[in-house]
Design a protein around this motif. Structure first.
Motif, PDB file in Angstrom:
ATOM      1  N   ARG A   1      23.329  46.259   8.712  1.00  0.00           N
ATOM      2  CA  ARG A   1      23.791  46.964   7.524  1.00  0.00           C
ATOM      3  C   ARG A   1      23.653  46.084   6.282  1.00  0.00           C
ATOM      4  NH1 ARG A   1      27.993  47.684   4.488  1.00  0.00           N
ATOM      5  NH2 ARG A   1      29.476  46.324   5.505  1.00  0.00           N
ATOM      6  N   ARG A   2      23.830  44.781   6.459  1.00  0.00           N
ATOM      7  CA  ARG A   2      23.756  43.838   5.340  1.00  0.00           C
ATOM      8  C   ARG A   2      22.383  43.148   5.238  1.00  0.00           C
ATOM      9  NH1 ARG A   2      29.637  40.900   5.080  1.00  0.00           N
ATOM     10  NH2 ARG A   2      30.871  42.670   5.810  1.00  0.00           N
ATOM     11  N   ASN A   3      21.475  43.520   6.128  1.00  0.00           N
ATOM     12  CA  ASN A   3      20.128  42.931   6.171  1.00  0.00           C
ATOM     13  C   ASN A   3      20.167  41.401   6.339  1.00  0.00           C
ATOM     14  OD1 ASN A   3      17.343  43.248   6.336  1.00  0.00           O
ATOM     15  ND2 ASN A   3      17.076  42.762   4.171  1.00  0.00           N
ATOM     16  N   ILE A   4      20.979  40.972   7.313  1.00  0.00           N
ATOM     17  CA  ILE A   4      21.115  39.557   7.650  1.00  0.00           C
ATOM     18  C   ILE A   4      20.592  39.370   9.065  1.00  0.00           C
ATOM     19  CG2 ILE A   4      22.781  37.692   8.091  1.00  0.00           C
ATOM     20  CD1 ILE A   4      24.650  39.117   6.051  1.00  0.00           C
ATOM     21  N   TYR A   5      19.958  38.238   9.308  1.00  0.00           N
ATOM     22  CA  TYR A   5      19.452  37.907  10.643  1.00  0.00           C
ATOM     23  C   TYR A   5      20.250  36.722  11.180  1.00  0.00           C
ATOM     24  CZ  TYR A   5      15.687  40.996   9.379  1.00  0.00           C
ATOM     25  OH  TYR A   5      14.977  42.103   8.993  1.00  0.00           O
ATOM     26  N   GLY A   6      20.668  36.838  12.450  1.00  0.00           N
ATOM     27  CA  GLY A   6      21.456  35.769  13.037  1.00  0.00           C
ATOM     28  C   GLY A   6      21.007  35.410  14.439  1.00  0.00           C
ATOM     29  N   HIS A   7      21.316  34.196  14.823  1.00  0.00           N
ATOM     30  CA  HIS A   7      21.076  33.720  16.188  1.00  0.00           C
ATOM     31  C   HIS A   7      22.293  32.902  16.587  1.00  0.00           C
ATOM     32  CE1 HIS A   7      18.717  30.853  19.075  1.00  0.00           C
ATOM     33  NE2 HIS A   7      19.564  31.629  19.718  1.00  0.00           N
ATOM     34  N   VAL A   8      22.921  33.301  17.696  1.00  0.00           N
ATOM     35  CA  VAL A   8      24.048  32.533  18.216  1.00  0.00           C
ATOM     36  C   VAL A   8      23.723  32.060  19.627  1.00  0.00           C
ATOM     37  CG1 VAL A   8      25.765  33.674  16.761  1.00  0.00           C
ATOM     38  CG2 VAL A   8      25.319  34.573  19.031  1.00  0.00           C
ATOM     39  N   TYR A   9      24.126  30.848  19.910  1.00  0.00           N
ATOM     40  CA  TYR A   9      23.945  30.207  21.216  1.00  0.00           C
ATOM     41  C   TYR A   9      25.333  30.120  21.831  1.00  0.00           C
ATOM     42  CZ  TYR A   9      23.104  26.189  24.392  1.00  0.00           C
ATOM     43  OH  TYR A   9      23.031  25.331  25.463  1.00  0.00           O
ATOM     44  N   VAL A  10      25.560  30.901  22.888  1.00  0.00           N
ATOM     45  CA  VAL A  10      26.881  31.054  23.481  1.00  0.00           C
ATOM     46  C   VAL A  10      27.096  30.026  24.585  1.00  0.00           C
ATOM     47  CG1 VAL A  10      28.394  32.660  24.727  1.00  0.00           C
ATOM     48  CG2 VAL A  10      26.882  33.512  22.924  1.00  0.00           C
ATOM     49  N   VAL A  11      28.288  29.433  24.584  1.00  0.00           N
ATOM     50  CA  VAL A  11      28.656  28.448  25.589  1.00  0.00           C
ATOM     51  C   VAL A  11      30.019  28.848  26.192  1.00  0.00           C
ATOM     52  CG1 VAL A  11      27.370  26.621  24.411  1.00  0.00           C
ATOM     53  CG2 VAL A  11      29.796  26.913  23.908  1.00  0.00           C
ATOM     54  N   GLY A  12      30.518  28.006  27.079  1.00  0.00           N
ATOM     55  CA  GLY A  12      31.877  28.159  27.582  1.00  0.00           C
ATOM     56  C   GLY A  12      32.115  29.402  28.422  1.00  0.00           C
ATOM     57  N   GLY A  13      33.362  29.862  28.372  1.00  0.00           N
ATOM     58  CA  GLY A  13      33.793  30.993  29.187  1.00  0.00           C
ATOM     59  C   GLY A  13      33.029  32.270  28.905  1.00  0.00           C
ATOM     60  N   ALA A  14      32.661  32.480  27.659  1.00  0.00           N
ATOM     61  CA  ALA A  14      31.891  33.686  27.333  1.00  0.00           C
ATOM     62  C   ALA A  14      30.527  33.651  28.005  1.00  0.00           C
ATOM     63  CB  ALA A  14      31.740  33.833  25.819  1.00  0.00           C
ATOM     64  N   ALA A  15      29.865  32.502  27.981  1.00  0.00           N
ATOM     65  CA  ALA A  15      28.567  32.385  28.654  1.00  0.00           C
ATOM     66  C   ALA A  15      28.727  32.613  30.155  1.00  0.00           C
ATOM     67  CB  ALA A  15      27.949  31.016  28.390  1.00  0.00           C
TER      68      ALA A  15
ATOM     69  N   ARG B   1      32.146  17.433  30.868  1.00  0.00           N
ATOM     70  CA  ARG B   1      32.537  16.606  29.721  1.00  0.00           C
ATOM     71  C   ARG B   1      33.941  16.966  29.240  1.00  0.00           C
ATOM     72  NH1 ARG B   1      30.488  12.789  27.949  1.00  0.00           N
ATOM     73  NH2 ARG B   1      31.094  11.925  25.999  1.00  0.00           N
ATOM     74  N   ALA B   2      34.256  18.252  29.180  1.00  0.00           N
ATOM     75  CA  ALA B   2      35.587  18.686  28.749  1.00  0.00           C
ATOM     76  C   ALA B   2      36.642  18.311  29.792  1.00  0.00           C
ATOM     77  CB  ALA B   2      35.595  20.186  28.497  1.00  0.00           C
ATOM     78  N   ASN B   3      36.276  18.450  31.083  1.00  0.00           N
ATOM     79  CA  ASN B   3      37.129  18.034  32.200  1.00  0.00           C
ATOM     80  C   ASN B   3      38.558  18.575  32.104  1.00  0.00           C
ATOM     81  OD1 ASN B   3      37.702  16.809  34.634  1.00  0.00           O
ATOM     82  ND2 ASN B   3      38.114  14.803  33.726  1.00  0.00           N
ATOM     83  N   ARG B   4      38.666  19.893  31.903  1.00  0.00           N
ATOM     84  CA  ARG B   4      39.982  20.541  31.833  1.00  0.00           C
ATOM     85  C   ARG B   4      40.232  21.294  33.137  1.00  0.00           C
ATOM     86  NH1 ARG B   4      38.236  23.808  26.566  1.00  0.00           N
ATOM     87  NH2 ARG B   4      36.790  24.405  28.182  1.00  0.00           N
ATOM     88  N   PRO B   5      41.458  21.339  33.600  1.00  0.00           N
ATOM     89  CA  PRO B   5      41.757  22.116  34.817  1.00  0.00           C
ATOM     90  C   PRO B   5      41.334  23.584  34.694  1.00  0.00           C
ATOM     91  CG  PRO B   5      43.623  20.727  34.246  1.00  0.00           C
ATOM     92  CD  PRO B   5      42.636  20.623  33.109  1.00  0.00           C
ATOM     93  N   THR B   6      41.358  24.126  33.479  1.00  0.00           N
ATOM     94  CA  THR B   6      40.972  25.525  33.284  1.00  0.00           C
ATOM     95  C   THR B   6      39.482  25.750  33.514  1.00  0.00           C
ATOM     96  OG1 THR B   6      40.763  25.095  30.909  1.00  0.00           O
ATOM     97  CG2 THR B   6      42.851  26.045  31.669  1.00  0.00           C
ATOM     98  N   ASP B   7      38.693  24.685  33.578  1.00  0.00           N
ATOM     99  CA  ASP B   7      37.255  24.806  33.809  1.00  0.00           C
ATOM    100  C   ASP B   7      36.877  24.703  35.283  1.00  0.00           C
ATOM    101  OD1 ASP B   7      36.450  25.126  31.122  1.00  0.00           O
ATOM    102  OD2 ASP B   7      36.638  22.974  30.782  1.00  0.00           O
ATOM    103  N   ASP B   8      37.843  24.409  36.147  1.00  0.00           N
ATOM    104  CA  ASP B   8      37.527  24.156  37.558  1.00  0.00           C
ATOM    105  C   ASP B   8      36.806  25.326  38.230  1.00  0.00           C
ATOM    106  OD1 ASP B   8      38.627  21.676  37.230  1.00  0.00           O
ATOM    107  OD2 ASP B   8      40.371  22.025  38.529  1.00  0.00           O
TER     108      ASP B   8
END
Length: 193
Positions: A30-44, A131-138
């Motif tokens: 709608r705004r005539n903008i082009y984007g590229h996102v590189y997804v990581v983490g839980g969403a990926a 690298r993050a080494n969080r229990p939530t990533d196990d």
């Protein structure tokens, strides 16, 4: 499960994530903008390997059109009554968590003429989770060990060091992560007996 409250926080399902990206692409167009996102983490993880995984947001590195993308993210948040940080690039501010080199094995997760969404490769996801080494990533680490067919802690550290060559893990991290990986691999072997 759709967007809902878990432990007082808004959670997004895989379907919610794709619906948000579609709304974002529409707003960009709608705004005539082009984007590229590189997804990581839980969403990926949710978008590629664990379809029933919930996540609080989309952590991403905005590769193209950052200011326009973030304006459109805010517009989508307002329309959907979602948190403004439903898609954020806070991870990009952490030099120690974002690999210094491009992910040549990144996968296209979703594409629209105004928005390209790529996702971190399994090796990059594993390196970032280690690298993050969080229990939530196990749980994610266990999935990635299977996806990559990893059989030893040495393979994990080799992947980490290839992705983060300038940021070696400290001895205490190697010890704790190594024990964790060995435990995951032993459990996997027991489950397969």
């Amino acid at each position: 499960m759709s967007v809902g409250a878990i432990a007082g926080m808004r959670q997004f399902s895989r379907d919610d994530l794709f619906a948000g990206l579609e709304a974002l692409a529409d707003e960009l167009e709608r705004r005539n903008i082009y984007g590229h996102v590189y997804v990581v983490g839980g969403a990926a993880m949710a978008m590629t390997f664990v379809p029933d995984r919930m996540t609080r947001d989309i952590d991403a590195v905005i590769e193209r059109g950052r200011s326009g993308v973030m304006e459109c993210v805010s517009a989508v948040a307002a329309k959907k009554d979602w948190p403004a940080s439903w898609l954020n690039d806070h991870i990009a501010q952490s030099v120690r968590l974002v690999p210094p080199t491009g992910d040549k094995e990144a996968r296209v997760l979703w594409a629209h003429k105004h928005l390209l969404v790529s996702g971190a490769s399994p090796k990059y996801l594993l390196a970032m989770k280690i690298r993050a080494n969080r229990p939530t990533d196990d749980a994610d680490i266990r999935v990635l060990l299977d996806v990559l067919g990893i059989r030893s802690r040495e393979e994990v550290f080799a992947i980490h060091d290839a992705v983060f060559p300038e940021w070696p893990l400290a001895d205490v991290e190697i010890w704790s992560i190594g024990r964790k990986v060995e435990d995951f691999l032993a459990r996997r072997a027991d489950e397969r007996k």
